[in-house]
Structure formats: C-alpha cells, structure tokens
Design an enzyme around this catalytic site. Sequence first.
Site, mmCIF file in Angstrom:
data_model
loop_
_atom_site.group_PDB
_atom_site.id
_atom_site.type_symbol
_atom_site.label_atom_id
_atom_site.label_comp_id
_atom_site.label_asym_id
_atom_site.label_seq_id
_atom_site.Cartn_x
_atom_site.Cartn_y
_atom_site.Cartn_z
ATOM 1 N N CYS A 1 0.830 -1.217 0.000
ATOM 2 C CA CYS A 1 0.000 0.000 0.000
ATOM 3 C C CYS A 1 0.864 1.266 0.000
ATOM 4 C CB CYS A 1 -0.920 -0.028 1.213
ATOM 5 S SG CYS A 1 -1.807 1.506 1.508
ATOM 6 N N CYS B 1 -0.122 3.917 2.642
ATOM 7 C CA CYS B 1 0.275 3.484 3.991
ATOM 8 C C CYS B 1 1.680 3.963 4.300
ATOM 9 C CB CYS B 1 0.233 1.954 4.096
ATOM 10 S SG CYS B 1 -1.421 1.239 3.905
#
Length: 318
Positions: free
Chosen positions: A31, A34
């Site tokens: 991700c 993230c």
Amino acid sequence: MIDITLENFEAEVIATSMHTPVLVDFWATWCGPCKTLVPTLEKLEADYGGRFILAKIDVDANQQIAAMFGVRSVPTCVLMVGGQPVDGFMGAQSEGQVRQFLDKHLPSEDALHAEAEAQEAQQLMQEGDTDAALQKLAEAVAADPGNDDARFDYVRLLIASGGIEEATALLQEPLKRIPQPLRFAALSEWLQCIVFAQHDPRAEWPLAQFEATIAHNKRDFDTRFAKAQLLAAAGQWTDSMDELLEIIMRDKTWNEQAARKLFVAILELLTPPKPKKQDAVPGKSAGGIELLGKNAAAQDAATALIDSYRRKLSMALN
C-alpha cells in the site's frame, strides 16, 4: 509503535486502551498511501508524548483482526479507548488532519496533569495527609476545571476539613447545570447541614432534649429535621436517615420534600466511587491482591447498607 498480531492484540490494544488511547493503523506492505501515512503517525506519537500509543496491524498477516474491525481498505486507522473503538479515518491524511482527529478525542496535557495530581491526592488522603491532598486537588481543578472527579473530591475534603467558603464557591458551577449532577447536589445538602450545625442553637441540645420534644409531638418535623441535619453534619449517616424516614412516612411532601432530598444525598455520599479504568490492571502483587480483597469487602458492606436504605425509602414513599 507496536506491531500487533493475534497473539498480543488483547494485551497491547484492548488492555492498554483501558488506561491510554491506542491508535490502530491497519496497513499493508503493498500500500503506497500506507507508506506515506506511517511516518506522520510515528512523528505524532512522539510529539504527543505518551498521550496515545500507535499500534500497527499488517492486514495480510492478520486477516482475522482486520475482519473483526470490518477493514475494507488500507490505510484505515481506528482509535481505541476503554477497550472500544471510538472513531477512525481511512486513507492517507496530512499531519494537520491527523492532529485535528487526535485532539478531538485525546485528553489535553492539562487534563493529564490534573488527573495525575488527583491520583496523588488520593494516595495522600489514604496516608492521612489532608493538607497535601487539598493542595494537589486544588492544582488538579485549576489545571482542568472540567475534571468533575477532582472537583468532587476537592469539595468533599474541603467540607470535611472546614473549608466551607471555598467549598461553597467550588459548588456554584456544577449546581447551575441542568440537570444538576446528583453527587454535587449531595455535597450541597451536606454543606447545608454543616452550616446549620454551626449556626442553629439546637446544635447545643443534648440528644435527650430532641427525644423529649419529638415524643411530645411526633409530627414536629422541624425538630426531627434539625436532629437529622445535625446527625448528618457529624457523619452519623444511618441515624440521620432513620430520623428522615420518620418524616417521610408521615408527610412525604413536607417542606418541599426536604427530608427525601437529604436522604437521597446521604445515599449518594455513602456510595463507593466507581473504580477507574486504569485501576483494573493485571500484575498485582500478593499484597496488592490482599488489599484489593479488603477494599472489595468494604464496598460490599457499603453496597448492602445502601441497598437496605434504598428499600426503606421506597417503602416509605409508596
């Protein structure tokens, strides 16, 4: 920052959040957002100096936990307080946005300082150092005027130690609230009993004089109530409630239900305080367990007494 797995989730997230908020960051190695959010969260954890704990959960490695929280995308952040999720957000956020989110839920530095002072005051009271406890509680209320627990303890200790004027002043704000908090109304009732005992000439009467006067006229509610107030001022709670019951059974509405109001106030003052969340922690020593047992026994006795007098009041009112 703590890496969370199913094995340490209960201890590091649920149990920890009972005394310190935990911000759970659900993330994944693949991700991109993230990776952008994590440095911001780590910086804020340091900036906030222990006001919250950052916990990271890799959703791929911990799918069961992610499913428990209904995580559908990453990053997702959930704030845990008292063992329960209270709020959250999804997607990468700027530092300012995360600060705004945290400040909405986390106690301020002043509130934390006030709580620490109040906890020290509790220890000082147990040790019998009233003056030092009063000082700590004064500092707690000054730091966080919204800390009702500290204000209640401060006013109660002031009344018990003769600080009538200061106690009266500290009661003004909570007594103006609608609805009026029951515990502060109870302190006000007790304070009125103390003031009555200081100024009413009947405070000099021996008990026999009260008994003779009441025996002559069992509906002399003014004398009965005076006796009940003096008993409450002296901390003779059950004797005071017994006298108040005599009034209530004969005339429930006398003097705008003054007897019932004082009776309810005494019950409130006798009710043991609820244990704070941070008190319910594991790892007690054997001595700590023994002490906890004694406290629990004392609370059980107090609860039984209160329940019995609640039943008596209910019967008197029905």
